[in-house]
Design an enzyme around this catalytic site. Structure first.
Site, PDB file in Angstrom:
ATOM      1  N   GLY A 153     136.039 -56.056   3.167  1.00  2.00           N
ATOM      2  CA  GLY A 153     135.700 -57.281   3.897  1.00  2.00           C
ATOM      3  C   GLY A 153     135.179 -58.289   2.879  1.00  2.00           C
ATOM      4  O   GLY A 153     135.464 -58.187   1.685  1.00  2.00           O
ATOM      5  N   ILE A 155     132.148 -58.717   1.703  1.00  2.00           N
ATOM      6  CA  ILE A 155     131.247 -58.138   0.692  1.00  2.00           C
ATOM      7  C   ILE A 155     132.067 -57.336  -0.324  1.00  2.00           C
ATOM      8  O   ILE A 155     131.857 -57.437  -1.534  1.00  2.00           O
ATOM      9  CB  ILE A 155     130.140 -57.278   1.359  1.00  2.00           C
ATOM     10  CG1 ILE A 155     129.261 -58.175   2.256  1.00  2.00           C
ATOM     11  CG2 ILE A 155     129.277 -56.563   0.308  1.00  2.00           C
ATOM     12  CD1 ILE A 155     128.228 -57.451   3.101  1.00  2.00           C
ATOM     13  N   ARG A 175     140.919 -49.805   7.099  1.00  2.00           N
ATOM     14  CA  ARG A 175     141.539 -49.184   8.276  1.00  2.00           C
ATOM     15  C   ARG A 175     142.941 -49.766   8.497  1.00  2.00           C
ATOM     16  O   ARG A 175     143.899 -49.069   8.742  1.00  2.00           O
ATOM     17  CB  ARG A 175     140.657 -49.465   9.485  1.00  2.00           C
ATOM     18  CG  ARG A 175     141.011 -48.712  10.723  1.00  2.00           C
ATOM     19  CD  ARG A 175     139.849 -48.751  11.687  1.00  2.00           C
ATOM     20  NE  ARG A 175     139.348 -50.113  11.836  1.00  2.00           N
ATOM     21  CZ  ARG A 175     139.505 -50.839  12.936  1.00  2.00           C
ATOM     22  NH1 ARG A 175     140.147 -50.358  13.957  1.00  2.00           N
ATOM     23  NH2 ARG A 175     138.993 -52.053  13.024  1.00  2.00           N
ATOM     24  N   ILE A 233     126.461 -49.455   0.247  1.00  2.00           N
ATOM     25  CA  ILE A 233     125.705 -50.632   0.705  1.00  2.00           C
ATOM     26  C   ILE A 233     126.171 -51.008   2.116  1.00  2.00           C
ATOM     27  O   ILE A 233     125.904 -52.097   2.603  1.00  2.00           O
ATOM     28  CB  ILE A 233     125.836 -51.843  -0.257  1.00  2.00           C
ATOM     29  CG1 ILE A 233     127.315 -52.156  -0.571  1.00  2.00           C
ATOM     30  CG2 ILE A 233     125.048 -51.626  -1.521  1.00  2.00           C
ATOM     31  CD1 ILE A 233     127.520 -53.483  -1.292  1.00  2.00           C
ATOM     32  N   ARG A 235     126.619 -48.690   5.657  1.00  2.00           N
ATOM     33  CA  ARG A 235     125.662 -48.088   6.581  1.00  2.00           C
ATOM     34  C   ARG A 235     125.530 -46.596   6.251  1.00  2.00           C
ATOM     35  O   ARG A 235     126.532 -45.938   5.928  1.00  2.00           O
ATOM     36  CB  ARG A 235     126.109 -48.246   8.038  1.00  2.00           C
ATOM     37  CG  ARG A 235     125.894 -49.631   8.612  1.00  2.00           C
ATOM     38  CD  ARG A 235     124.388 -49.942   8.800  1.00  2.00           C
ATOM     39  NE  ARG A 235     124.166 -51.259   9.346  1.00  2.00           N
ATOM     40  CZ  ARG A 235     123.906 -52.355   8.635  1.00  2.00           C
ATOM     41  NH1 ARG A 235     123.858 -52.306   7.327  1.00  2.00           N
ATOM     42  NH2 ARG A 235     123.669 -53.510   9.238  1.00  2.00           N
ATOM     43  N   GLU A 264     117.533 -43.892   8.709  1.00  2.00           N
ATOM     44  CA  GLU A 264     116.528 -44.838   8.192  1.00  2.00           C
ATOM     45  C   GLU A 264     115.382 -45.039   9.167  1.00  2.00           C
ATOM     46  O   GLU A 264     115.632 -45.082  10.366  1.00  2.00           O
ATOM     47  CB  GLU A 264     117.188 -46.207   7.959  1.00  2.00           C
ATOM     48  CG  GLU A 264     118.028 -46.244   6.732  1.00  2.00           C
ATOM     49  CD  GLU A 264     118.708 -47.598   6.541  1.00  2.00           C
ATOM     50  OE1 GLU A 264     118.205 -48.616   7.039  1.00  2.00           O
ATOM     51  OE2 GLU A 264     119.759 -47.614   5.907  1.00  2.00           O
ATOM     52  N   HIS A 282     117.210 -50.251   1.673  1.00  4.40           N
ATOM     53  CA  HIS A 282     118.004 -51.200   2.474  1.00  4.40           C
ATOM     54  C   HIS A 282     117.612 -52.660   2.182  1.00  4.40           C
ATOM     55  O   HIS A 282     117.143 -53.379   3.059  1.00  4.40           O
ATOM     56  CB  HIS A 282     117.902 -50.897   3.977  1.00  4.40           C
ATOM     57  CG  HIS A 282     119.076 -51.442   4.752  1.00  4.40           C
ATOM     58  ND1 HIS A 282     119.541 -50.876   5.919  1.00  4.40           N
ATOM     59  CD2 HIS A 282     119.878 -52.520   4.525  1.00  4.40           C
ATOM     60  CE1 HIS A 282     120.572 -51.585   6.361  1.00  4.40           C
ATOM     61  NE2 HIS A 282     120.785 -52.579   5.526  1.00  4.40           N
ATOM     62  N   ILE A 283     117.838 -53.051   0.927  1.00  4.74           N
ATOM     63  CA  ILE A 283     117.464 -54.407   0.505  1.00  4.74           C
ATOM     64  C   ILE A 283     118.697 -55.214   0.081  1.00  4.74           C
ATOM     65  O   ILE A 283     118.579 -56.176  -0.680  1.00  4.74           O
ATOM     66  CB  ILE A 283     116.432 -54.372  -0.654  1.00  4.74           C
ATOM     67  CG1 ILE A 283     116.920 -53.470  -1.808  1.00  4.74           C
ATOM     68  CG2 ILE A 283     115.075 -53.911  -0.163  1.00  4.74           C
ATOM     69  CD1 ILE A 283     116.124 -53.615  -3.100  1.00  4.74           C
ATOM     70  N   GLY A 284     119.862 -54.808   0.591  1.00  5.65           N
ATOM     71  CA  GLY A 284     121.111 -55.466   0.187  1.00  5.65           C
ATOM     72  C   GLY A 284     121.038 -56.983   0.209  1.00  5.65           C
ATOM     73  O   GLY A 284     121.449 -57.655  -0.740  1.00  5.65           O
TER      74      GLY A 284
HETATM   75  C1  DGY Z   1     123.386 -56.246   6.990  1.00  9.01           C
HETATM   76  O1  DGY Z   1     123.152 -57.409   7.234  1.00  9.01           O
HETATM   77  O2  DGY Z   1     124.065 -55.569   7.760  1.00  9.01           O
HETATM   78  C2  DGY Z   1     122.884 -55.685   5.701  1.00  9.01           C
HETATM   79  O3  DGY Z   1     122.835 -54.320   5.747  1.00  9.01           O
HETATM   80  C3  DGY Z   1     121.532 -56.294   5.352  1.00  9.01           C
HETATM   81  O4  DGY Z   1     121.046 -55.859   4.127  1.00  9.01           O
END
Ligand code: DGY
Length: 318
Positions: A153, A155, A175, A233, A235, A264, A282-284
Site C-alpha cells: 500500500g 506505506i 492479495r 510495522i 499489525r 498489545e 507501536h510508534i510507527g
Molecule cells: C496506524 O495508524 O495504523 C499505525 O499503526 C500507527 O502507528
C-alpha cells in the site's frame, strides 16, 4: 451543544479545535475502560478514538445520536465497520499523513536489526565493549539485497522508495495482483512463496484482515532464508508470535524488528529476552509533525460530517 468524545490525550488543543462542540475528553494517556467508553458515548454525535480501542456493535448500537468516528490511526481493525454502516455511522481514519513517518520507522527497524544496533547499545552501556575487533557485532549489509514487502500500500511504497537508495532489489506480494501501471519502477510482484524464499528482508506493511491474520507462522519461517530479517510495522496478529520466538531462538531466521505485537500492549516475555530482535512500542507514526497532523485530520473529519454534512475523502465505510 453537540457532544464529541475524545478518548485520549492528543497533541493539539482539542477544545480550541472543536470549539463549536461540547468536548468530553480524556486528557490523560491512560486508556479508558470499555464500560466507561460506552457510558460516555451514549449521547455523543462524534468520537475521536484510538487504534487500541474496540468499537464494537454494542457501543455503536447504544449510541443512537452517533454520526462519525474518527480513528486516530490508519488501520481500522479495531472498529466493526459492518455494524457502523448499519448504524449509519461514518468511519474516518488518518491515511497519507502518517505514510512517511511509519515507513521511516520500518526502515529504521530494518537497519537496526541488520546492523545489530540494540545489541551494540546494550553492550556499550553495560561497559562490556571489550576492544575493537574485526568481528565484533558483525551485521549484514542492506546494499544490493532483496527487500520483500508484504502489502504494497502507500506505506509499503514509501519503504520501497527508500530502499532504492540502497540499491535493493524490491519484490512485493499483495492479495490482489496490481495493474502494471500501479507498479513502482524497480519493483516486481511475486507470489507469497517467492516472497518468502527470495527476500533477505521482509517488511510487513499490510493491514490486519481475516486473510492476513497469522499469515506468518512456523511454516512460513521455515520457507524463509536462514539469514533473513523480518520487520513488522503492520499489525501484530499478522505474525504468530510464539512461532516467531521459536524461529528466532533456533536460527530458522536471523532476526526481527517489531513495532507491533499480537496482544498489545503485552509483549511476549520470551521475545524480550532475545538478542536478535529490536522492539519498539507501536510508534510507527510517532513524530511530532505526524501526530499533530493526525489529530488535525480527526478534527477535520468530525467537523466535515457534523457541521458540513459531508463525508471526507478519508471515509473508510462509504
Ligand atoms: C496506524 O495508524 O495504523 C499505525 O499503526 C500507527 O502507528
Amino acid at each position: 451543544m453537540r457532544k464529541v468524545v475524545v478518548t485520549r490525550r492528543l497533541p493539539i488543543d482539542i477544545n480550541e479545535a472543536l470549539s463549536d462542540f461540547d468536548v468530553d475528553a480524556n486528557y490523560t494517556n491512560e486508556p479508558i475502560s470499555n464500560t466507561r467508553l460506552k457510558h460516555l458515548t451514549n449521547d455523543a454525535e462524534g468520537i475521536i478514538c484510538m487504534l487500541d480501542e474496540k468499537i464494537d456493535k454494542n457501543i455503536l448500537e447504544s449510541s443512537p445520536k452517533l454520526k462519525v468516528i474518527a480513528n486516530y490511526g490508519v488501520g481500522v481493525n479495531n472498529i466493526d465497520l459492518v455494524a457502523a454502516k448499519a448504524c449509519g455511522v461514518t468511519i474516518c481514519n488518518t491515511p497519507d499523513i502518517l505514510t512517511r513517518s511509519t515507513a521511516e520507522l520500518g526502515f529504521a527497524l530494518m537497519m537496526a536489526a541488520a546492523r545489530r544496533l540494540s545489541e551494540g547499545d546494550r553492550l556499550t552501556r553495560l561497559n562490556i565493549f571489550p576492544a575493537w575487533s574485526s568481528t565484533l557485532l558483525s551485521g549484514t549489509d542492506l546494499y544490493g539485497k532483496t527487500l520483500g514487502i508484504f502489502g504494497m500500500g502507500e506505506i509499503g511504497k514509501a519503504v520501497a522508495k527508500m530502499a532504492i537508495g540502497f540499491n535493493m532489489n524490491i519484490i512485493f506480494h499483495n492479495r490482489r495482483v496490481p495493474d502494471a501501471k500501479n507498479l513502482l519502477p524497480n519493483s516486481n510482484y511475486v507470489s507469497f512463496e517467492e516472497l518468502l524464499s527470495e527476500s533477505d528482508f521482509i517488511v510487513i506493511t499490510a493491514p490486519l484482515t481475516p486473510e492476513t491474520k497469522h499469515k506468518f507462522t512456523a511454516k512460513e519461517f521455515i520457507a524463509m532464508k536462514k539469514s533473513s530479517i523480518l520487520v513488522n510495522i503492520g499489525r501484530g496478529p499478522i505474525i504468530n508470535e510464539a512461532d516467531l520466538v521459536n524461529a528466532l531462538k533456533t536460527g530458522v531466521i536471523a532476526g526481527a524488528g517489531l513495532d507491533v505485537y499480537e496482544d498489545e500492549p503485552i509483549v511476549n516475555s520470551e521475545l524480550k529476552t532475545l538478542e536478535n530482535t529490536i522492539l519498539t512500542p507501536h510508534i510507527g507514526s510517532s513524530t511530532i509533525e505526524t501526530r499533530k497532523g493526525m489529530a488535525k485530520m480527526c478534527v477535520d473529519s468530525v467537523i466535515s460530517v457534523l457541521k458540513n454534512n459531508t463525508k471526507p475523502h478519508n471515509t473508510v465505510n462509504i
